[in-house]
Design a protein around this motif. Structure first.
Motif, short mmCIF file in Angstrom:
data_model
loop_
_atom_site.label_atom_id
_atom_site.label_comp_id
_atom_site.label_asym_id
_atom_site.label_seq_id
_atom_site.Cartn_x
_atom_site.Cartn_y
_atom_site.Cartn_z
N GLY A 43 -19.09 -7.78 0.87
CA GLY A 43 -19.09 -6.93 -0.32
C GLY A 43 -19.92 -7.60 -1.40
N THR A 44 -19.87 -7.05 -2.62
CA THR A 44 -20.59 -7.66 -3.74
C THR A 44 -19.70 -7.58 -4.98
OG1 THR A 44 -22.69 -6.89 -2.79
CG2 THR A 44 -22.74 -7.65 -5.08
N ALA A 45 -18.91 -8.62 -5.18
CA ALA A 45 -17.97 -8.67 -6.31
C ALA A 45 -18.59 -9.49 -7.44
CB ALA A 45 -16.63 -9.26 -5.87
N ILE A 46 -19.53 -8.90 -8.15
CA ILE A 46 -20.23 -9.60 -9.23
C ILE A 46 -19.24 -10.05 -10.31
CG2 ILE A 46 -21.94 -9.34 -11.08
CD1 ILE A 46 -23.46 -7.42 -9.24
N GLY A 47 -18.30 -9.19 -10.67
CA GLY A 47 -17.33 -9.52 -11.71
C GLY A 47 -16.47 -10.71 -11.33
N SER A 48 -16.03 -10.77 -10.07
CA SER A 48 -15.21 -11.89 -9.61
C SER A 48 -15.98 -13.20 -9.62
CB SER A 48 -14.67 -11.61 -8.20
OG SER A 48 -13.79 -10.50 -8.22
N GLY A 49 -17.23 -13.13 -9.15
CA GLY A 49 -18.05 -14.34 -9.14
C GLY A 49 -18.29 -14.86 -10.54
N LEU A 50 -18.61 -13.97 -11.47
CA LEU A 50 -18.86 -14.37 -12.85
C LEU A 50 -17.60 -14.92 -13.50
CD1 LEU A 50 -20.76 -14.53 -15.26
CD2 LEU A 50 -20.29 -12.11 -15.72
N ALA A 51 -16.45 -14.26 -13.27
CA ALA A 51 -15.19 -14.70 -13.85
C ALA A 51 -14.79 -16.09 -13.34
CB ALA A 51 -14.09 -13.68 -13.54
N THR A 52 -15.03 -16.36 -12.06
CA THR A 52 -14.70 -17.68 -11.50
C THR A 52 -15.54 -18.77 -12.16
OG1 THR A 52 -14.13 -16.66 -9.38
CG2 THR A 52 -14.55 -19.02 -9.37
N CYS A 53 -16.81 -18.46 -12.40
CA CYS A 53 -17.68 -19.42 -13.10
C CYS A 53 -17.19 -19.68 -14.52
CB CYS A 53 -19.12 -18.90 -13.13
SG CYS A 53 -19.95 -18.93 -11.53
N ILE A 94 -19.57 -19.24 -4.96
CA ILE A 94 -20.15 -18.23 -4.09
C ILE A 94 -19.29 -16.97 -4.15
CG2 ILE A 94 -21.23 -19.90 -2.54
CD1 ILE A 94 -18.85 -19.51 -0.62
N PHE A 95 -19.92 -15.84 -3.90
CA PHE A 95 -19.14 -14.59 -3.90
C PHE A 95 -19.79 -13.59 -2.96
CE2 PHE A 95 -22.41 -13.77 -7.06
CZ PHE A 95 -22.73 -12.42 -6.90
N SER A 96 -18.96 -12.73 -2.43
CA SER A 96 -19.38 -11.52 -1.71
C SER A 96 -18.35 -10.46 -2.08
CB SER A 96 -19.51 -11.76 -0.21
OG SER A 96 -18.35 -12.37 0.30
N GLY A 97 -17.36 -10.16 -1.19
CA GLY A 97 -16.28 -9.26 -1.58
C GLY A 97 -15.22 -9.96 -2.42
N GLU A 98 -15.25 -11.28 -2.43
CA GLU A 98 -14.37 -12.12 -3.25
C GLU A 98 -15.17 -13.34 -3.66
OE1 GLU A 98 -11.14 -13.38 -0.75
OE2 GLU A 98 -12.45 -13.58 1.01
N SER A 99 -14.59 -14.20 -4.47
CA SER A 99 -15.33 -15.37 -4.95
C SER A 99 -14.59 -16.65 -4.57
CB SER A 99 -15.52 -15.30 -6.47
OG SER A 99 -14.28 -15.32 -7.13
N PHE A 100 -15.37 -17.76 -4.54
CA PHE A 100 -14.79 -19.04 -4.15
C PHE A 100 -15.62 -20.17 -4.77
CE2 PHE A 100 -14.64 -22.69 -1.19
CZ PHE A 100 -13.28 -22.95 -1.22
N THR A 101 -14.94 -21.21 -5.25
CA THR A 101 -15.64 -22.37 -5.82
C THR A 101 -15.97 -23.35 -4.70
OG1 THR A 101 -14.43 -22.14 -7.91
CG2 THR A 101 -15.54 -24.23 -7.51
N MET A 102 -17.24 -23.42 -4.36
CA MET A 102 -17.68 -24.37 -3.33
C MET A 102 -17.70 -25.80 -3.86
SD MET A 102 -18.38 -23.29 -0.23
CE MET A 102 -19.60 -24.41 0.46
N CYS A 103 -18.07 -25.96 -5.13
CA CYS A 103 -18.15 -27.29 -5.73
C CYS A 103 -17.90 -27.18 -7.23
CB CYS A 103 -19.52 -27.92 -5.46
SG CYS A 103 -19.69 -29.62 -6.06
N PRO A 104 -16.89 -27.85 -7.77
CA PRO A 104 -16.68 -27.83 -9.22
C PRO A 104 -17.79 -28.61 -9.93
CG PRO A 104 -15.20 -29.40 -8.17
CD PRO A 104 -15.92 -28.68 -7.06
N LEU A 105 -17.77 -28.59 -11.24
CA LEU A 105 -18.79 -29.31 -12.01
C LEU A 105 -18.84 -30.78 -11.60
CD1 LEU A 105 -18.16 -27.82 -15.56
CD2 LEU A 105 -20.25 -27.52 -14.20
N THR A 106 -20.04 -31.26 -11.30
CA THR A 106 -20.18 -32.65 -10.88
C THR A 106 -21.57 -33.16 -11.25
OG1 THR A 106 -20.13 -34.16 -8.98
CG2 THR A 106 -20.99 -31.96 -8.58
#
Length: 334
Positions: free
Chosen positions: A173-183, A140-152
């Motif tokens: 916020g909308t941090a598209i780059g951070s969300g994509l990079a975390t993925c 998930i992401f907004s102003g920052e990104s976070f992994t709610m669930c790893p690959l499972t």
């Protein structure tokens, strides 16, 4: 309990049920012979014979009932009742997929039913159910990104985490780059032959520490396809806003960076989609589901448990009871 038993019962040789057609002939033959073999005496009155009635006269047809029930049980046993248990073994080569979901405040806009975020969660849940052999994760992401669930591959855990998502969990916020990079970080060590990111947002990049183009190059370097979805109607949408007087509805212009999302999708081998309502969002996920096919092998196993023995045992008991009763309790004397 009995209902559940009949619900799962099948018969190996149902043709034997045709033998039930002989039972009416047995009944006809029995009563015809019973009347034929009855002796008769002409008397002036039956008053004196009332005292001769006994329970044996009342239950004299019981032996025939035992015989009919015994024959019925034999027919059912010959039909060979079975309980069928179906099992499926699913094997296949799955795809590793990361769902990248925007949870910024604008995702509460009500141009979708009931709002963008809930609509996105519901459709993503259906998508998860349709991918039985894939490993799927959630960022998930907004102003920052976070992994709610790893690959499972545990769909129940993933869906539980998905439905726990709500606006306000992260800095707005909308941090598209951070969300994509975390993925990308979650997929880079994957050994799967196919790696996919589905990125859904309703705005323009305005935060985060990683530029969307940098995240795009990272995805390209690791051979990850990115499908991007711009979510929002055309024009303006009603968005709930928290004020000192409570929550009020405010119109906000829908502004999606379609150029950026299209560029990310095209350069990574994916595709850009625009969702303007619930139906179009559902169709987008269905289209991605068709494009990203997993190799699935389903082996159906049918196991049968024989259930004829109780009927065979009941038939033997009923016929034995008839024979014993005929030569003891209901014995006839010439």
């Amino acid at each position: 309990m009995l209902y559940n038993w009949f619900e799962h019962i099948t018969f190996a040789y149902p043709v034997f049920f045709a033998l039930f057609a002989i039972i009416p002939f047995f009944i006809f033959w029995y009563f015809r012979n019973t009347e034929k073999n009855q002796g008769s005496v002409i008397v002036s009155t039956v008053k004196n014979f009332d005292s001769t009635k006994s329970w044996k006269n009342i239950f004299r047809h019981t032996l025939f009932v035992f015989r009919l029930l015994g024959i019925a049980c034999i027919i059912i046993a010959l039909a060979r009742p079975q309980i069928r248990n179906d099992e499926q073994m699913i094997n296949g080569e799955g795809i590793d997929i990361m769902l990248c979901l925007d949870i910024s405040g604008s995702m509460l806009a009500q141009d979708f039913t009931p709002n963008r975020m809930e609509a996105a969660k519901n459709v993503a849940s259906e998508f998860i159910d349709n991918r039985p052999t894939d490993r799927i994760g959630l960022v998930i992401f907004s102003g920052e990104s976070f992994t709610m669930c790893p690959l499972t591959s545990d769909r129940s855990v993933l869906k539980s985490q998905l439905f726990n998502v709500q606006s306000g969990l992260l800095e707005d916020g909308t941090a598209i780059g951070s969300g994509l990079a975390t993925c990308v970080d979650r997929l880079r060590s994957s050994q799967s032959k196919s790696k996919v990111i589905i990125l859904l947002t309703d705005g323009e990049n305005n935060g985060g520490l990683i530029d969307p183009n940098t995240a795009k190059e990272m995805a390209k370097a690791f051979g990850i396809r990115v499908y991007t979805i711009g979510m929002g109607t055309e024009g303006f949408a009603q968005v709930p806003m928290q004020t000192s007087n409570g929550i009020i509805m405010q119109k906000e212009k829908v502004s999606i960076d379609e150029k950026l999302l299209t560029q990310i999708a095209n350069e990574t081998g994916g595709r850009y989609y625009r969702a303007t309502d619930n139906e179009s969002l559902h169709n987008i996920y269905a289209d991605i589901d068709k494009l990203e096919k997993s190799k699935v092998e389903i082996t159906a196993i049918k196991k049968y448990t024989e259930e004829f023995f109780p009927f065979a045992l009941a038939a033997a008991a009923l016929l034995l009871l008839e024979i014993v009763s005929r030569y003891t309790i209901f014995r006839k004397f010439p």
